[in-house]
Design a protein around this motif. Structure first.
Motif, PDB file in Angstrom:
ATOM      1  N   LEU A 140       0.997  -1.300   0.167  1.00 18.88           N
ATOM      2  CA  LEU A 140       0.410   0.229  -0.260  1.00 18.88           C
ATOM      3  C   LEU A 140       0.490   1.252   0.199  1.00 18.88           C
ATOM      4  N   GLY A 141       0.839   2.296  -0.641  1.00 22.26           N
ATOM      5  CA  GLY A 141       1.109   3.064  -0.261  1.00 22.26           C
ATOM      6  C   GLY A 141       1.331   3.834   0.671  1.00 22.26           C
ATOM      7  N   ALA A 142       1.441   5.325   0.950  1.00 26.30           N
ATOM      8  CA  ALA A 142       0.954   5.906   2.404  1.00 26.30           C
ATOM      9  C   ALA A 142       0.238   6.950   2.174  1.00 26.30           C
ATOM     10  N   GLY A 143      -0.893   6.806   3.546  1.00 31.95           N
ATOM     11  CA  GLY A 143      -1.793   6.681   3.812  1.00 31.95           C
ATOM     12  C   GLY A 143      -3.228   5.939   2.697  1.00 31.95           C
ATOM     13  N   VAL A 144      -2.913   5.151   1.957  1.00 32.26           N
ATOM     14  CA  VAL A 144      -3.946   4.776   1.197  1.00 32.26           C
ATOM     15  C   VAL A 144      -4.089   3.423   2.208  1.00 32.26           C
ATOM     16  N   GLU A 145      -6.236   3.708   2.439  1.00 29.40           N
ATOM     17  CA  GLU A 145      -6.424   2.223   2.931  1.00 29.40           C
ATOM     18  C   GLU A 145      -6.538   0.863   2.004  1.00 29.40           C
ATOM     19  N   PRO A 146      -6.735  -0.334   2.857  1.00 31.91           N
ATOM     20  CA  PRO A 146      -6.891  -1.585   1.622  1.00 31.91           C
ATOM     21  C   PRO A 146      -8.273  -1.780   1.158  1.00 31.91           C
ATOM     22  N   VAL A 147      -8.540  -2.278  -0.354  1.00 28.12           N
ATOM     23  CA  VAL A 147     -10.081  -2.306  -0.630  1.00 28.12           C
ATOM     24  C   VAL A 147     -10.156  -3.555  -0.456  1.00 28.12           C
ATOM     25  N   THR A 148     -11.737  -3.935   0.218  1.00 24.18           N
ATOM     26  CA  THR A 148     -11.869  -5.488   0.334  1.00 24.18           C
ATOM     27  C   THR A 148     -12.648  -6.075  -1.447  1.00 24.18           C
ATOM     28  N   VAL A 149     -11.906  -7.421  -1.631  1.00 26.08           N
ATOM     29  CA  VAL A 149     -12.187  -7.763  -3.342  1.00 26.08           C
ATOM     30  C   VAL A 149     -12.831  -9.641  -2.933  1.00 26.08           C
ATOM     31  N   THR A 150     -14.181  -9.544  -3.796  1.00 22.64           N
ATOM     32  CA  THR A 150     -14.172 -11.043  -3.798  1.00 22.64           C
ATOM     33  C   THR A 150     -13.979 -11.691  -5.111  1.00 22.64           C
ATOM     34  N   LEU A 151     -12.910 -13.002  -4.723  1.00 20.56           N
ATOM     35  CA  LEU A 151     -12.330 -13.479  -6.670  1.00 20.56           C
ATOM     36  C   LEU A 151     -13.599 -14.225  -6.528  1.00 20.56           C
ATOM     37  N   SER A 152     -13.269 -14.286  -8.797  1.00 23.81           N
ATOM     38  CA  SER A 152     -14.408 -14.973  -8.669  1.00 23.81           C
ATOM     39  C   SER A 152     -13.447 -16.323  -9.506  1.00 23.81           C
ATOM     40  N   HIS A 153     -12.288 -16.130  -9.446  1.00 26.53           N
ATOM     41  CA  HIS A 153     -12.064 -17.641 -10.369  1.00 26.53           C
ATOM     42  C   HIS A 153     -10.794 -17.949  -9.174  1.00 26.53           C
ATOM     43  N   HIS A 154      -9.878 -18.958  -9.132  1.00 25.31           N
ATOM     44  CA  HIS A 154      -8.581 -19.411  -8.416  1.00 25.31           C
ATOM     45  C   HIS A 154      -7.675 -18.556  -8.844  1.00 25.31           C
ATOM     46  N   HIS A 155      -6.905 -17.697  -8.019  1.00 25.17           N
ATOM     47  CA  HIS A 155      -5.484 -17.122  -8.190  1.00 25.17           C
ATOM     48  C   HIS A 155      -4.830 -17.298  -7.161  1.00 25.17           C
ATOM     49  N   THR A 156      -3.076 -17.227  -7.684  1.00 29.39           N
ATOM     50  CA  THR A 156      -2.451 -17.565  -6.850  1.00 29.39           C
ATOM     51  C   THR A 156      -1.562 -16.221  -6.905  1.00 29.39           C
ATOM     52  N   LEU A 214      -8.058  -8.359   0.969  1.00 29.15           N
ATOM     53  CA  LEU A 214      -7.684  -7.154   1.457  1.00 29.15           C
ATOM     54  C   LEU A 214      -6.357  -6.457   0.244  1.00 29.15           C
ATOM     55  N   VAL A 215      -6.397  -5.949  -0.330  1.00 27.08           N
ATOM     56  CA  VAL A 215      -5.251  -5.408  -1.644  1.00 27.08           C
ATOM     57  C   VAL A 215      -5.545  -4.367  -1.676  1.00 27.08           C
ATOM     58  N   SER A 216      -4.392  -3.195  -2.554  1.00 30.52           N
ATOM     59  CA  SER A 216      -4.346  -1.977  -2.530  1.00 30.52           C
ATOM     60  C   SER A 216      -5.682  -1.464  -3.401  1.00 30.52           C
ATOM     61  N   PRO A 217      -5.898   0.006  -3.341  1.00 31.38           N
ATOM     62  CA  PRO A 217      -6.626  -0.008  -4.160  1.00 31.38           C
ATOM     63  C   PRO A 217      -6.524  -0.621  -6.175  1.00 31.38           C
TER      64      PRO A 217
END
Length: 90
Positions: free
Chosen positions: A43-59, A72-75
């Motif tokens: 994450l960058g300085a002062g950036v809040e993480p975003v919650t995402v829901t995966l639709s496919h398998h991902h590594t 929880l990922v960066s925007p």
């Protein structure tokens, strides 16, 4: 009459050589998805993480995430995942 001057290898030695040539290196072990934490690029300085829901398998970084996993990922990373089709549309 022509003769072959090369010597024949015993069957056991020939089998060992062919088995050694075929063996592949072992694959790295996959880890199960950890507890919710920010994954992907930092994450960058002062950036809040975003919650995402995966639709496919991902590594990500050698960790396997099944469909439906919430991360929880960066925007910026969430935007890239959406463009590539890994995130469900809500």
């Amino acid at each position: 009459m022509a003769t072959n001057s090369t010597t024949k290898k015993p069957a056991a030695a020939a089998a060992e050589e062919s088995a050694a040539a075929v063996t592949e290196p072992p694959r790295p072990a996959r880890r199960p998805a950890p507890a919710p934490d920010v994954v992907g690029p930092a994450l960058g300085a002062g950036v809040e993480p975003v919650t995402v829901t995966l639709s496919h398998h991902h590594t990500i970084d050698g960790t396997d995430y099944p469909p439906g996993a919430e991360l929880l990922v960066s925007p910026d990373y969430a935007y890239r995942l959406r463009l590539q089709g890994y995130v469900t549309r809500a």
